[in-house]
Design a protein around this motif. Sequence first.
Motif, mmCIF file in Angstrom:
data_model
loop_
_atom_site.group_PDB
_atom_site.id
_atom_site.type_symbol
_atom_site.label_atom_id
_atom_site.label_comp_id
_atom_site.label_asym_id
_atom_site.label_seq_id
_atom_site.Cartn_x
_atom_site.Cartn_y
_atom_site.Cartn_z
ATOM 1 N N SER A 40 -59.826 44.147 -9.367
ATOM 2 C CA SER A 40 -58.582 44.264 -9.172
ATOM 3 C C SER A 40 -57.856 44.316 -10.497
ATOM 4 O O SER A 40 -56.793 45.049 -10.989
ATOM 5 N N TYR A 41 -58.234 43.137 -11.409
ATOM 6 C CA TYR A 41 -57.507 43.172 -12.639
ATOM 7 C C TYR A 41 -57.881 44.365 -13.637
ATOM 8 O O TYR A 41 -56.836 45.013 -14.225
ATOM 9 N N TRP A 42 -59.154 44.911 -13.462
ATOM 10 C CA TRP A 42 -59.479 45.934 -14.246
ATOM 11 C C TRP A 42 -58.801 47.092 -13.936
ATOM 12 O O TRP A 42 -58.234 48.123 -14.875
ATOM 13 N N ARG A 43 -58.548 47.403 -12.654
ATOM 14 C CA ARG A 43 -57.659 48.485 -12.154
ATOM 15 C C ARG A 43 -56.521 48.562 -12.545
ATOM 16 O O ARG A 43 -55.784 49.734 -12.861
ATOM 17 N N LEU A 48 -60.092 44.080 -20.604
ATOM 18 C CA LEU A 48 -61.314 43.008 -20.473
ATOM 19 C C LEU A 48 -60.551 41.519 -20.593
ATOM 20 O O LEU A 48 -60.857 40.613 -19.831
ATOM 21 N N ALA A 49 -59.483 41.478 -21.390
ATOM 22 C CA ALA A 49 -58.710 40.244 -21.627
ATOM 23 C C ALA A 49 -58.054 39.885 -20.437
ATOM 24 O O ALA A 49 -57.980 38.813 -19.825
ATOM 25 N N ALA A 50 -57.468 40.988 -19.597
ATOM 26 C CA ALA A 50 -56.849 40.637 -18.511
ATOM 27 C C ALA A 50 -57.741 40.124 -17.378
ATOM 28 O O ALA A 50 -57.472 39.251 -16.508
ATOM 29 N N VAL A 51 -58.997 40.684 -17.116
ATOM 30 C CA VAL A 51 -60.118 40.433 -16.528
ATOM 31 C C VAL A 51 -60.498 38.822 -16.612
ATOM 32 O O VAL A 51 -60.446 38.204 -15.672
ATOM 33 N N ILE A 52 -60.663 38.501 -17.883
ATOM 34 C CA ILE A 52 -61.322 37.186 -18.149
ATOM 35 C C ILE A 52 -60.081 36.145 -17.831
ATOM 36 O O ILE A 52 -60.226 34.930 -17.407
ATOM 37 N N HIS A 53 -58.750 36.506 -18.177
ATOM 38 C CA HIS A 53 -57.751 35.848 -17.654
ATOM 39 C C HIS A 53 -57.626 35.402 -16.256
ATOM 40 O O HIS A 53 -57.393 34.440 -15.842
ATOM 41 N N GLY A 54 -57.676 36.372 -15.507
ATOM 42 C CA GLY A 54 -57.742 36.225 -14.062
ATOM 43 C C GLY A 54 -58.645 35.618 -13.351
ATOM 44 O O GLY A 54 -58.453 34.565 -12.526
ATOM 45 N N LEU A 59 -60.827 30.365 -11.536
ATOM 46 C CA LEU A 59 -61.987 29.403 -11.525
ATOM 47 C C LEU A 59 -61.334 27.907 -11.764
ATOM 48 O O LEU A 59 -61.608 26.988 -11.376
ATOM 49 N N ALA A 60 -60.079 27.785 -12.751
ATOM 50 C CA ALA A 60 -59.436 26.695 -12.809
ATOM 51 C C ALA A 60 -58.723 26.099 -11.444
ATOM 52 O O ALA A 60 -58.824 24.883 -11.053
ATOM 53 N N LEU A 61 -58.409 27.033 -10.759
ATOM 54 C CA LEU A 61 -57.718 26.939 -9.243
ATOM 55 C C LEU A 61 -58.866 26.022 -8.389
ATOM 56 O O LEU A 61 -58.445 24.989 -7.797
ATOM 57 N N PHE A 62 -60.020 26.687 -8.407
ATOM 58 C CA PHE A 62 -61.024 26.293 -7.553
ATOM 59 C C PHE A 62 -61.474 25.072 -8.060
ATOM 60 O O PHE A 62 -61.997 23.987 -7.287
ATOM 61 N N ALA A 63 -61.358 24.666 -9.346
ATOM 62 C CA ALA A 63 -61.831 23.362 -9.967
ATOM 63 C C ALA A 63 -60.875 22.297 -9.445
ATOM 64 O O ALA A 63 -61.313 21.097 -8.946
ATOM 65 N N CYS A 64 -59.732 22.625 -9.093
ATOM 66 C CA CYS A 64 -58.709 21.728 -8.368
ATOM 67 C C CYS A 64 -58.976 21.615 -7.051
ATOM 68 O O CYS A 64 -59.005 20.464 -6.450
ATOM 69 N N VAL A 65 -59.675 22.638 -6.202
ATOM 70 C CA VAL A 65 -60.165 22.474 -5.117
ATOM 71 C C VAL A 65 -61.322 21.430 -5.008
ATOM 72 O O VAL A 65 -61.549 20.740 -3.908
ATOM 73 N N VAL A 66 -62.337 21.452 -6.007
ATOM 74 C CA VAL A 66 -63.451 20.781 -5.776
ATOM 75 C C VAL A 66 -62.900 19.239 -6.193
ATOM 76 O O VAL A 66 -63.569 18.319 -5.490
ATOM 77 N N LEU A 67 -62.091 19.015 -6.847
ATOM 78 C CA LEU A 67 -61.543 17.673 -7.147
ATOM 79 C C LEU A 67 -60.696 16.997 -5.981
ATOM 80 O O LEU A 67 -61.041 15.888 -5.488
ATOM 81 N N HIS A 68 -60.163 18.030 -5.174
ATOM 82 C CA HIS A 68 -59.590 17.768 -3.939
ATOM 83 C C HIS A 68 -60.650 17.408 -3.053
ATOM 84 O O HIS A 68 -60.519 16.314 -2.184
ATOM 85 N N GLU A 69 -61.688 17.906 -2.661
ATOM 86 C CA GLU A 69 -63.004 17.687 -1.855
ATOM 87 C C GLU A 69 -63.508 16.250 -2.297
ATOM 88 O O GLU A 69 -64.031 15.535 -1.631
ATOM 89 N N LEU A 70 -63.617 15.999 -3.760
ATOM 90 C CA LEU A 70 -64.382 15.105 -4.367
ATOM 91 C C LEU A 70 -63.328 13.790 -3.851
ATOM 92 O O LEU A 70 -63.888 12.620 -3.532
ATOM 93 N N GLY A 71 -61.824 14.056 -3.890
ATOM 94 C CA GLY A 71 -61.243 12.870 -3.344
ATOM 95 C C GLY A 71 -61.480 12.272 -1.904
ATOM 96 O O GLY A 71 -61.797 11.198 -1.877
ATOM 97 N N HIS A 72 -61.799 13.299 -1.104
ATOM 98 C CA HIS A 72 -62.258 12.935 0.143
ATOM 99 C C HIS A 72 -63.453 12.323 0.185
ATOM 100 O O HIS A 72 -63.660 11.129 0.782
ATOM 101 N N ALA A 73 -64.411 12.694 -0.612
ATOM 102 C CA ALA A 73 -65.923 12.326 -0.547
ATOM 103 C C ALA A 73 -65.817 10.830 -1.391
ATOM 104 O O ALA A 73 -66.477 9.893 -0.548
#
Length: 372
Positions: A40-43, A48-54, A59-73
């Motif tokens: 999507s970013y490439w199109r 390539l910089a936009a793809v890496i940024h996206g 990945l940063a957002l899902f790192a927050c999701v992992v921390l969310h689940e770690l809070g439960h655990a």
Amino acid sequence: MNNQPASSSLKWSLRLGSLAGIPVYIHATFLILLLWIALSYWRSEQSLAAVIHGLGFILALFACVVLHELGHALTARRFGIRTRDITLLPIGGVASMEKMPDDPRQEILVALAGPAVNVLIAGLLWVWLSLQGALPASSSALLEGGVLQQLLALNLFLALFNLLPAFPMDGGRVLRAVLALRMDHLKATRSAAAIGQAFALWLGLVGLLYNPFLLFIALFVWIGAMAEAGSEEVKSLLHGSTLEHAVITHFETLSPRDALSRAIQLTLEGVQKDFPVLENGQIVGVLTQDDLLRGLQEQGALASVASYMQTDIPRAEIHEPLEKVMKELQDCPCHIVAVTRGGQLAGIINMENILELLRIEAALKGIGTGTS
């Protein structure tokens, strides 16, 4: 976004590592999400910089999701409840726990721990951006800012979204736990599920009028409410039951030296599909129907049972809770748990027999309800 009792398998998942001793997996479908985002970013940007940024932002957002689940655990760990793993899916994360706390107050703490982590992350980002003089003047400008500003906004959104009073979100579990302080757990779950489904209907109506994406969320909530209510019904029916209530004591067995033709004969003569393999009175393996068919395709009916039986057989003492063993069977490829009494084989148990017991218990409780 959600915490579940451990029951799902990790097929099509890749282990990333572990956090606080808890394995973290990424599901194959998550990789498809990353590929879609990259394309999507490439199109749109042809850069390539936009793809890496996206990809970096996701990945940063899902790192927050992992921390969310770690809070439960980690909160569940304080109450002696183990988390088998955390798995990342395109729709969020799942912490697979052995069970949810029986004490409603503990369940509230476990459920709130995930959103609390997102609020904490948002708070830390707010402090950092304030010190840098990069905090937008209005909340609407957050999503139009840089990566950190967007992460702040999305963490607040994750916290609020997960606090919606509907399963499978954390707010649904908080609602059920609050209700359970005043009524029994099963009635509390039914009430919370009904409220969640009513919320799903309202959300679906709003989606039809304004935003079709809300229809997907409404369906997700509706199915989650049904699944949670069904799970609690099963737990209620099995409450207090041990393996002794459902153990199979009359069954056909095989020897490791038998040919597969013997298994064919036993299959055709009865209804049994999976056969314990005994040697000197001890269970040494299980020949499942899938194993039998594979052996017939590869070597024919004269192949030995020993060549195709599974040897990793779970064992459980006859007085263990039936609910616990049922969860083990859901992930067991051999379809059978060997039931022992004082170390000696007392019988076997499989999912079919547990389901039969559930149907009988449900019928008995239905009769009791109708006559009381």
